[in-house]
Design a protein around this motif. Sequence first.
Motif, mmCIF file in Angstrom:
data_model
loop_
_atom_site.group_PDB
_atom_site.id
_atom_site.type_symbol
_atom_site.label_atom_id
_atom_site.label_comp_id
_atom_site.label_asym_id
_atom_site.label_seq_id
_atom_site.Cartn_x
_atom_site.Cartn_y
_atom_site.Cartn_z
ATOM 1 N N GLY A 127 0.664 -1.096 -0.037
ATOM 2 C CA GLY A 127 -0.057 -0.164 -0.038
ATOM 3 C C GLY A 127 0.786 1.293 0.023
ATOM 4 N N VAL A 128 2.016 1.259 0.570
ATOM 5 C CA VAL A 128 2.891 2.289 0.788
ATOM 6 C C VAL A 128 3.237 2.653 -0.677
ATOM 7 C CG1 VAL A 128 5.013 3.370 1.652
ATOM 8 C CG2 VAL A 128 3.535 1.918 3.190
ATOM 9 N N ILE A 129 3.728 1.747 -1.464
ATOM 10 C CA ILE A 129 4.241 1.861 -2.640
ATOM 11 C C ILE A 129 3.339 2.430 -3.606
ATOM 12 C CG2 ILE A 129 5.215 0.862 -4.807
ATOM 13 C CD1 ILE A 129 6.796 -1.186 -2.891
ATOM 14 N N VAL A 130 2.244 1.905 -3.496
ATOM 15 C CA VAL A 130 1.082 2.172 -4.572
ATOM 16 C C VAL A 130 0.485 3.821 -4.212
ATOM 17 C CG1 VAL A 130 -1.400 1.893 -4.950
ATOM 18 C CG2 VAL A 130 -0.012 0.122 -4.903
ATOM 19 N N GLY A 131 0.440 3.986 -2.931
ATOM 20 C CA GLY A 131 0.353 5.405 -2.367
ATOM 21 C C GLY A 131 1.304 6.503 -3.075
ATOM 22 N N LEU A 132 2.500 6.149 -2.886
ATOM 23 C CA LEU A 132 3.577 7.028 -3.288
ATOM 24 C C LEU A 132 3.548 7.227 -4.850
ATOM 25 C CD1 LEU A 132 6.751 6.028 -1.002
ATOM 26 C CD2 LEU A 132 5.224 7.840 -0.919
ATOM 27 N N LEU A 133 3.291 6.028 -5.507
ATOM 28 C CA LEU A 133 3.316 6.091 -7.145
ATOM 29 C C LEU A 133 2.194 6.881 -7.269
ATOM 30 C CD1 LEU A 133 4.074 4.781 -9.900
ATOM 31 C CD2 LEU A 133 2.466 3.025 -9.297
ATOM 32 N N TRP A 134 1.049 6.851 -7.027
ATOM 33 C CA TRP A 134 -0.248 7.589 -7.205
ATOM 34 C C TRP A 134 0.022 8.972 -6.630
ATOM 35 C CZ3 TRP A 134 -3.979 6.846 -10.867
ATOM 36 C CH2 TRP A 134 -3.994 5.608 -11.151
ATOM 37 N N GLN A 135 0.688 9.169 -5.848
ATOM 38 C CA GLN A 135 0.904 10.656 -5.346
ATOM 39 C C GLN A 135 1.743 11.465 -6.477
ATOM 40 O OE1 GLN A 135 3.396 10.893 -1.595
ATOM 41 N NE2 GLN A 135 1.405 11.889 -0.726
ATOM 42 N N TRP A 136 2.554 10.731 -7.039
ATOM 43 C CA TRP A 136 3.422 11.473 -8.253
ATOM 44 C C TRP A 136 2.390 11.502 -9.400
ATOM 45 C CZ3 TRP A 136 7.747 7.300 -7.527
ATOM 46 C CH2 TRP A 136 8.544 7.655 -6.499
ATOM 47 N N VAL A 137 1.564 10.666 -9.661
ATOM 48 C CA VAL A 137 0.566 10.730 -10.890
ATOM 49 C C VAL A 137 -0.248 11.873 -10.594
ATOM 50 C CG1 VAL A 137 -1.522 9.655 -11.975
ATOM 51 C CG2 VAL A 137 0.304 8.260 -11.256
ATOM 52 N N TYR A 138 -0.866 12.257 -9.291
ATOM 53 C CA TYR A 138 -1.660 13.321 -8.836
ATOM 54 C C TYR A 138 -1.085 14.501 -8.608
ATOM 55 C CZ TYR A 138 -5.650 10.118 -8.456
ATOM 56 O OH TYR A 138 -6.564 9.095 -8.715
ATOM 57 N N ASN A 139 0.435 14.593 -8.669
ATOM 58 C CA ASN A 139 1.083 15.879 -8.519
ATOM 59 C C ASN A 139 0.609 16.808 -9.276
ATOM 60 O OD1 ASN A 139 3.372 17.833 -8.599
ATOM 61 N ND2 ASN A 139 4.034 16.798 -6.914
ATOM 62 N N PRO A 140 0.278 18.100 -8.830
ATOM 63 C CA PRO A 140 -0.466 19.249 -9.599
ATOM 64 C C PRO A 140 0.643 19.919 -10.597
ATOM 65 C CG PRO A 140 -0.177 19.967 -7.314
ATOM 66 C CD PRO A 140 0.075 18.552 -7.207
ATOM 67 N N SER A 141 1.968 19.697 -10.107
ATOM 68 C CA SER A 141 3.104 20.556 -10.905
ATOM 69 C C SER A 141 3.615 19.569 -12.162
ATOM 70 C CB SER A 141 4.108 20.917 -9.823
ATOM 71 O OG SER A 141 3.970 21.627 -8.979
ATOM 72 N N PHE A 142 4.021 18.314 -11.885
ATOM 73 C CA PHE A 142 4.443 17.246 -12.922
ATOM 74 C C PHE A 142 3.977 16.200 -13.004
ATOM 75 C CE2 PHE A 142 6.971 16.948 -8.748
ATOM 76 C CZ PHE A 142 6.725 15.593 -8.482
#
Length: 305
Positions: A127-142
């Motif tokens: 769950g930690v890896i999935v959460g971090l991965l999708w944090q990058w997907v949802y990042n408003p800048s990049f």
Amino acid sequence: MDIANSVNIKHRKKYTEASVTAVLFLLPATILFLVFVVWPIVQSAHYSVYSWDGLGKPEHFIGLENYARLLKDPVFWKALGNNFFVLIWSLVTQIPLGILLAILLTGRIKGSVFFRTLYISPMVLSGVIVGLLWQWVYNPSFGLANSFLTWIGFEQYTSGWLGDAGIVMVCVMIVSTWRDLGFYIIIFIVAIQSIPEEICAAAKVDGANSWQLHRYVTLPLIKKTTLTAFVLSLIGSLQFFDLTWVMTQGGPYHSSEVVTTYMFKTAFQLRDWGYATTLAFVLFCITFFIVIVFLIFNQTRKRFK
């Protein structure tokens, strides 16, 4: 009479031996269940009537004050509402999609092995890896989400995603569906493959088309598996934690808070272990009550059919 008594004695002896064997096999699992499940629940109920910081033995008894505080706590009710949103999302999207994709993947389609691997592969990630991965997907800048919308000309729909209180729970549940869908696909594939081929063949001989075959044969015969999926989804939704904690930590402004993240903050950040155990015990009671009501309703419905 002697022969009958001898037969009865032998039967009782075999029954006793079988009972002892069964008890010996069940004993280790029972001990583990009592130690790691029942005892923590009892301890939570005990600690919930104390004001305790988690250090030493709880000594300041306050009775039901933590429960009175919980009833007036707006964050708790907001978190519980988010848990039920997770539950409804799971029941409406994940289970129906799991059934649909399982039916498609057990059919004669090209590349079914590839698609099974594709859908199931997110399950192996923590769950930690999935959460971090999708944090990058949802990042408003990049992030990939905003970059893709900009690339196809929908820049006006770009968003802060995890920073937007109105859509943050939907964003988290999209990730949850991506990760957990494979589990439901697996259990429904197994259920569908366990249906005897003779039943399906008989339905086809009677003129059933593909839709009728699945509507009147497949779905009724996997009803028990569907019930199991419902119960697992219910329990998992009320214990939802990892993705929310990694991606948002309950923010912004508790808009993605669930009971488990609120409990975690209360215990480890505020050091209010008495109230945290109250949250934990109430969550257990809610989960237990809903599961029991659901199972009783299902059994009652069966009797009246």
